[in-house]
Enzyme design. Sequence first.
Site, PDB file in Angstrom:
ATOM      1  N   CYS A   1     -41.186  -6.646 -19.671  1.00  0.00           N
ATOM      2  CA  CYS A   1     -41.602  -7.982 -18.700  1.00  0.00           C
ATOM      3  C   CYS A   1     -42.021  -8.964 -19.321  1.00  0.00           C
ATOM      4  O   CYS A   1     -42.074  -9.064 -20.513  1.00  0.00           O
ATOM      5  CB  CYS A   1     -41.748  -6.987 -17.868  1.00  0.00           C
ATOM      6  SG  CYS A   1     -43.219  -6.270 -17.525  1.00  0.00           S
TER       7      CYS A   1
ATOM      8  N   HIS B   1     -43.577 -13.770 -10.375  1.00  0.00           N
ATOM      9  CA  HIS B   1     -43.263 -13.066 -10.522  1.00  0.00           C
ATOM     10  C   HIS B   1     -42.697 -12.242  -9.389  1.00  0.00           C
ATOM     11  O   HIS B   1     -43.061 -12.214  -8.484  1.00  0.00           O
ATOM     12  CB  HIS B   1     -44.407 -11.930 -11.319  1.00  0.00           C
ATOM     13  CG  HIS B   1     -43.747 -11.219 -11.845  1.00  0.00           C
ATOM     14  ND1 HIS B   1     -42.884 -10.006 -10.974  1.00  0.00           N
ATOM     15  CD2 HIS B   1     -43.749 -10.484 -13.052  1.00  0.00           C
ATOM     16  CE1 HIS B   1     -42.388  -9.203 -12.275  1.00  0.00           C
ATOM     17  NE2 HIS B   1     -42.444  -9.689 -13.602  1.00  0.00           N
TER      18      HIS B   1
END
Length: 644
Positions: free
Chosen positions: A27, A556
């Site tokens: 990620c 995020h």
Amino acid sequence: MSKQAQTAQSVLDKIGGESNVKTMTHCMTRLRFELRDNDKADRAALENTPGVMGTNIAGTQFQVIIGNDVPKVYEEINKIAAFGGGSAQADEGPKKKKNPFSALLDIISGIFTPLLPALAGAGMIKALLSVSDAFGWMAADSSTYQILKVIGDGTFFFLPILIAFSAAKKFGSSMFLAAAIAGAVLHPELTALFGKGGAITFLGLPVTVVTYSSSVIPILLAIWASSYVEKFLNKFIPSALKLLFVPMLTLLIIVPATLVAFGPVGSLVGQGLAGGITWLIDNTGIFGGLVLGGTMSLIIMTGMHWALVPIAILSLAEQNYDYILPIMFAANLGQAGATFGVFLRSRNPQFKALSLSTSFSAMMGITEPAMYGVNMRLKKPFVAGLIGGAVGGAIYGLFHVKIYVMAGGAGLPGIPAMIGPTFAYGMIGMAVAFAVSAVVTFVMGFKDIPVPAAETNAPADAVAPAAAETETVAAAAPVIVEIRNTALNSPATGTVKALADVDDVTFAGEYMGKGIAVVPTAGIIAAPADGIVNSLAVTKHAVGMQTADGAELLIHVGLNTVRLKGKHFNVLVEEGQAVTAGQPLLAFDIQAIRAAGYDLTTPMIVTNTPEFERFDALGSGSIEAGQPLLKLEVAKAPLAALGD
């Protein structure tokens, strides 16, 4: 060989080699491995590897926290190993079926986590009434007292409805239909029917008298079965008839099944679990408390503590007290004390500050930053925390310390829950757990985190900084220009959340840097300041940018939303694009992402944290996108940050 290539080779070697890896994804911050054997990975060696910020195990997934360089390290690993697809686009790889125990823990945590605010709020009201009873502040027959009692008891009396709603969301079935099932078994006329005595049947099937108010397991079984019934009916009933017949048939099948089967079975299981814990403490006393207190932090690490939450609720419902949660208090205060001992002994100023702040959060019942960011990192303090928890637990077991309501967390905010005959022993146990852990940590010592070479007061036993730390110091040496303080606006409309409260150890432990989070209520992420977009996640859920004042930011959206592989996200800018404060960067579908079971908490991290002296939150509670959220006090910045 580049720094990223060296990190890649070292990571591959220390996770047990290529043969130990089933799949690899990444990620914005982490390499995510599915390993054949997690025990073959050398976590201690990995955490001391240049370029690695830490490690974490989430379910069956082994995570290596890299930071901004994760795409480059991912690419380098793919160059030397034959797995992972060779591209960041292959984000999660094939789905891996969880083992049944992990799946059960995931279900329990997913159902009960959303309920905790309601349980804690109502529990605090019940605790305040207990204080009122103890000090005679209010007459128990007054209307004010009775209304407050209803407010406190209402959540617990109608707990099956709350559980049904949350369980349906977790199982992917209709939440309102689930609430209707729970409402049926709580109906006053059914309660009156049970109260008449005599045999009760439904279509000739015997109905067992069960008290459904405040119950847990019967409704869990009912909604689990309901999710399958709904899916079955939806598959065969024509679309034009679904609205009428799917809910009707589900109710007609599940409510009687609950009265005939799920209720009696669930009630017996619940009574057995609650009675078993009570028997353990009543009959083993100090020994039972010692063992539970000494292992509770390990239980929390594995996630198994979620299996204890419904047992504690059952115990409160069945017996009006619980033995489990007080021992969690002792374990948490033990970890807090160990981290405080690190604060007292460490000579690294930055690490001392981290230790003090995480010690405080652990006292509040949030132990992950303390455990993962400090105690486990140093190892010996974690052992000291277990020792303190064991001593505190022994005191609780010896004096049979109880909680009488569900209030606050398993820390200082939950103290009112202990008000009752064993309150004094409860306070003593918490204080002893904290003090023992702090003293053991201080006396036993630990290998301190090295002070950067630029500081002259390094302790004699400090080891040399790792290569990555040395490079960071060297790179920071040319900073020559003082620049103005920076105010960052909120990237989203929603509710402000402290980074330490984020349910992800990477963010809460500040592995990526300091920052703040927002739980969004609108599906737009806006630029918090003027700057340049310098990175976009392939999976569209995160964006990196550098502000005009030199702050490097990572925004995020959600936790573990990388698994959506870009679904429900839309990127509105390009890498390298200059943006102005308030300009939309990302758009996302809040309802769809939440329906998929993801936490939408959105951290905003300052990844070049060492370049700033202070971080002050400017916003709290509800906030609009574009309102001031975080103030950075700049120490120094490289000339390049000003655009020269």
